[in-house]
Design a protein around this motif. Structure first.
Motif, short mmCIF file in Angstrom:
data_model
loop_
_atom_site.label_atom_id
_atom_site.label_comp_id
_atom_site.label_asym_id
_atom_site.label_seq_id
_atom_site.Cartn_x
_atom_site.Cartn_y
_atom_site.Cartn_z
N ALA A 227 0.95 -1.26 0.15
CA ALA A 227 -0.13 0.16 0.01
C ALA A 227 0.73 1.42 0.11
O ALA A 227 1.91 1.34 0.44
CB ALA A 227 -0.95 0.08 1.23
N MET A 228 -0.03 2.51 -0.34
CA MET A 228 1.09 3.61 -0.53
C MET A 228 1.27 4.24 0.81
O MET A 228 2.34 4.70 1.21
CB MET A 228 0.31 4.55 -1.57
CG MET A 228 0.20 3.85 -2.83
SD MET A 228 1.70 4.04 -3.82
CE MET A 228 1.75 5.76 -4.07
N ASN A 229 0.18 4.46 1.73
CA ASN A 229 0.11 5.39 2.85
C ASN A 229 -0.38 4.65 3.87
O ASN A 229 -0.89 5.38 5.22
CB ASN A 229 -0.51 6.69 2.46
CG ASN A 229 -0.06 7.42 1.37
OD1 ASN A 229 1.05 7.57 1.24
ND2 ASN A 229 -0.78 7.99 0.31
N GLU A 230 -0.87 3.21 3.98
CA GLU A 230 -1.56 2.90 5.13
C GLU A 230 -0.96 1.43 5.79
O GLU A 230 -0.64 0.56 4.93
CB GLU A 230 -2.99 2.27 4.85
CG GLU A 230 -3.79 3.32 3.98
CD GLU A 230 -4.40 4.69 4.97
OE1 GLU A 230 -3.86 4.66 5.97
OE2 GLU A 230 -4.92 5.41 4.43
N GLU A 231 -0.44 1.79 7.15
CA GLU A 231 -0.01 0.58 7.75
C GLU A 231 -1.36 -0.20 7.88
O GLU A 231 -2.55 0.47 7.99
CB GLU A 231 0.51 1.08 9.26
CG GLU A 231 1.97 1.42 9.03
CD GLU A 231 2.31 2.69 9.62
OE1 GLU A 231 1.54 3.09 10.36
OE2 GLU A 231 3.47 3.27 9.27
N MET A 232 -1.28 -1.41 8.15
CA MET A 232 -2.37 -2.25 8.29
C MET A 232 -2.46 -3.35 9.23
O MET A 232 -1.33 -3.95 9.56
CB MET A 232 -2.85 -2.99 6.72
CG MET A 232 -3.25 -2.06 5.85
SD MET A 232 -3.91 -2.77 4.36
CE MET A 232 -3.12 -1.90 3.20
N PHE A 233 -3.50 -3.65 9.78
CA PHE A 233 -3.86 -4.94 10.57
C PHE A 233 -4.55 -5.82 9.63
O PHE A 233 -5.23 -5.68 8.75
CB PHE A 233 -4.66 -4.59 11.70
CG PHE A 233 -4.35 -3.69 12.74
CD1 PHE A 233 -3.38 -4.48 13.67
CD2 PHE A 233 -5.02 -2.56 13.25
CE1 PHE A 233 -2.90 -3.43 14.85
CE2 PHE A 233 -4.41 -1.91 14.38
CZ PHE A 233 -3.46 -2.47 14.97
N PHE A 234 -3.74 -7.22 9.77
CA PHE A 234 -4.36 -8.36 8.87
C PHE A 234 -4.73 -9.44 9.69
O PHE A 234 -4.03 -9.87 10.62
CB PHE A 234 -3.36 -8.61 8.04
CG PHE A 234 -3.70 -9.80 7.24
CD1 PHE A 234 -4.28 -9.76 5.74
CD2 PHE A 234 -3.22 -11.18 7.51
CE1 PHE A 234 -4.50 -11.08 5.04
CE2 PHE A 234 -3.37 -12.16 6.65
CZ PHE A 234 -4.09 -12.11 5.69
N GLY A 235 -5.73 -10.06 9.42
CA GLY A 235 -6.17 -11.41 10.22
C GLY A 235 -7.00 -12.44 9.30
O GLY A 235 -7.65 -11.88 8.30
N VAL A 236 -7.10 -13.67 9.68
CA VAL A 236 -7.79 -14.56 9.27
C VAL A 236 -8.94 -14.97 10.09
O VAL A 236 -8.57 -15.60 11.17
CB VAL A 236 -7.18 -15.79 8.35
CG1 VAL A 236 -8.08 -16.55 7.77
CG2 VAL A 236 -6.13 -15.17 7.56
N ALA A 237 -10.17 -15.15 9.92
CA ALA A 237 -11.16 -15.40 10.98
C ALA A 237 -10.90 -17.05 11.50
O ALA A 237 -10.46 -17.75 10.77
CB ALA A 237 -12.53 -15.34 10.45
#
Ligand code: C2O
Length: 567
Positions: A227-237
């Motif tokens: 992504a250009m500008n976003e840090e992210m949280f990522f998860g799988v249900a």
């Protein structure tokens, strides 16, 4: 022409010789060209590689050589960067525009040639020219040398997960407008997984990425934040993720429900399909640390058990199960995750430091003589800026830094970048307005070959505190410590992890805090050091390290390729 033939003959000879050592040579053509891409109900003429969005995945082994001919058929200047590849003695293949090369003009081409040396795991590649990387990016997967195993059980499948951002307009125009007005660029309209926004956006659910998995299987997700500008949280249900590597360096495995990943970073996780056969969402949304607008949407893809009953029985919902992600500003969760990362094996951290640098990083505001001007649409009639140690980096235009350095051309840059901020202040506290305006310059920091370097990045609260993902080209560094508030040179170093700190190429400053890295300057050349948020880079949140040659050929920058573009 003759040169090229000779060059390729030599390459083939090397390929032949190296085949005994199992190293391979990979030739690719990357044609950079506009192609219609439809997202969010609208088609845009999108800059792609070989018509693909995201671009092609490169799969190589440690020790292999890549030869990639970049052919520019787009209407913009372009360069390509192999994010995280160390490019030992070979800055010419690194790619940042006006740093190690002049841009490839429309209609021109340039062949990037480089060898992967002692790196395994997940990296990626992207355009390094204005905002082209919004759509010009792809995965770079490095398998271990033939016959050497992963340091974890062999997964049944491997899936690259590229997190991205989509604008419902031409990203180059988003940047152009921002640079004209001085205001912040518009936030994106969607986040994406492998180029697809997913079920929660208009006109998108037909093309949501679906990853089939067999019950009981363990798969490897190679997660890349492109992504250009976003840090992210990522998860799988409902599924645990076991982290095994970050930024092409193995880590001590640990299980987690969610990861935090900043632009530029990669995280490899194992996932075992040990839940009731069904469909599960994987999802990502922003981790936003700044007091500023951000894309607050959520991208999804689907993990689908092959044995799951797909056809809904009456009254049954087949909606995938949704994962729980931390809140947008959950710094505690982000910090807890990052703090668990450890190198798999004992690290070779420099213990005696030759160069101890203290770099303040943050935003700033440029005052305008006419605050009502259309060009001063930042806060209170200013223009946004950003800086390291109060120097707002200006990229040269007449030549690249590396070419100017190699040719001894004066007047392109200076090497007086300050090792600490020119004025000391309460960096993370309330900063007097008089210290908000940085100075524009093209200053580099010079390092002796082999010097042992420590850099403490200190976030400032100027305009806003923020997690700035700092990326150093040409190196992998150890992240030895971090904390909130101002770095305390007396007491904080005692708490550094010098045993098994994680090795990375990109690390974020905690918002209103600091992070310390160490490395040995054993790769000569000019290496860009910058915030990987692409709104901050054009504002000047960058500098470059000029690492001098050492003694002899093996410590000296190799000669530039003949087709290196000229400015
Ligand atoms: Cu991934 Cu200088 O960039």
């Amino acid at each position: 022409m003759e040169y090229h033939k000779l060059f390729f003959a030599i390459l083939l000879l090397f390929a032949f010789l190296e085949s005994f050592a199992d190293a391979a040579l990979h030739f690719h053509e990357f044609v950079i060209e506009a192609k219609p891409v439809k997202r969010l109900c609208r088609t845009h003429s999108t800059i792609t590689v070989n018509g693909q969005f995201p671009g092609p995945t490169l799969e190589v082994r440690d020790g292999d050589t890549l030869v990639i001919k970049a052919i520019n058929r787009a209407r913009y200047n372009v360069t390509l960067h192999w994010h995280g590849v160390r490019q030992q003695r070979n800055p010419w293949a690194d790619g940042p525009e006006f740093v190690t090369q002049c841009p490839i003009r429309p209609g021109q081409s340039y062949t990037y040639q480089f060898t992967i040396q002692n790196q395994e795991g997940t990296l990626w590649w992207h355009a390094h020219s204005r905002w082209l990387r919004a759509t010009v990016y792809g995965a770079l997967i490095i398998y271990p040398k033939l016959g050497s195993p992963y340091p974890f059980p062999m997964p049944k499948r491997e899936i690259p997960i590229l997190l991205g951002e989509w604008w419902d307009r031409n990203p180059m125009n988003v940047l152009r407008l921002a640079l004209f007005t001085g205001a912040a660029p518009n936030v994106s309209d969607a986040l994406t997984i492998n180029g697809q926004p997913g079920d929660l956006y208009r006109c998108s659910s037909k093309e949501t990425a679906i990853f089939p998995v067999e019950a009981g299987q363990t798969i490897l997700l190679r997660i890349i934040n492109s992504a250009m500008n976003e840090e992210m949280f990522f998860g799988v249900a409902n599924h645990k993720l076991t982290v095994v590597a970050v930024d092409s360096a193995y880590t001590k495995p640990f299980a987690t429900n969610v990861i935090m990943i900043a632009p530029g970073q990669t995280t490899d996780v194992l996932l075992t399909a040990d839940q009731t056969p069904a469909r599960y969402y994987m999802a990502a949304h922003a981790y936003n640390t700044a007091n500023a607008p951000f894309d607050n949407t959520t991208t999804t893809a689907i993990l689908e058990y092959i044995s799951a009953p797909f056809r809904a029985k009456k009254g049954q919902s087949l909606k995938p199960i949704f994962p729980q992600l931390p809140g947008f500003n959950d710094t505690a969760s982000a910090t807890a995750f990052t703090a668990r990362l450890r190198s798999l094996s004992k690290a070779k951290v420099p213990l005696e430091i030759d160069e101890s640098l203290f770099f303040t990083v943050g935003l700033g505001l440029m005052n305008c003589t006419n605050p009502n001007s259309r060009r001063c649409q930042g806060p209170n009639g200013t223009r946004f800026a950003a800086s390291i140690n109060n120097v707002s980096f200006v990229f040269p235009k007449r030549n690249s830094l590396m070419q100017a350095y190699y040719q001894g051309q004066p007047g392109i840059f200076t090497t007086d970048f300050p090792p600490f901020p020119p004025v000391q202040f309460d960096y993370s506290g309330s900063v007097p307005r008089g210290l908000w305006q940085p100075v524009k310059a093209t200053k580099l920091f010079k390092l002796k070959y082999g010097s042992k370097v420590q850099i403490v990045f200190q976030d400032t609260s100027i305009v806003t505190v923020e997690d700035h993902p700092m990326h150093l080209h040409g190196y992998q560094f150890y992240v030895v410590g971090s904390g909130f508030g101002n770095f305390d040179p007396k007491n904080d170093p005692a708490k550094f992890n010098l045993i098994d700190p994680p090795q990375r190429n990109t690390i974020g400053t905690p918002p209103g805090g600091w992070v310390a890295i160490r490395f040995e300057a054993d790769n000569p050349g000019i290496w860009l050091l910058h915030c990987h948020l692409d709104s901050h880079l054009p504002w000047g949140l960058a500098t470059a390290l000029l690492v001098e040659n050492g003694v002899g050929k093996l410590q000296t920058v190799q000669p530039p390729p003949l087709d290196l573009p000229r400015c």
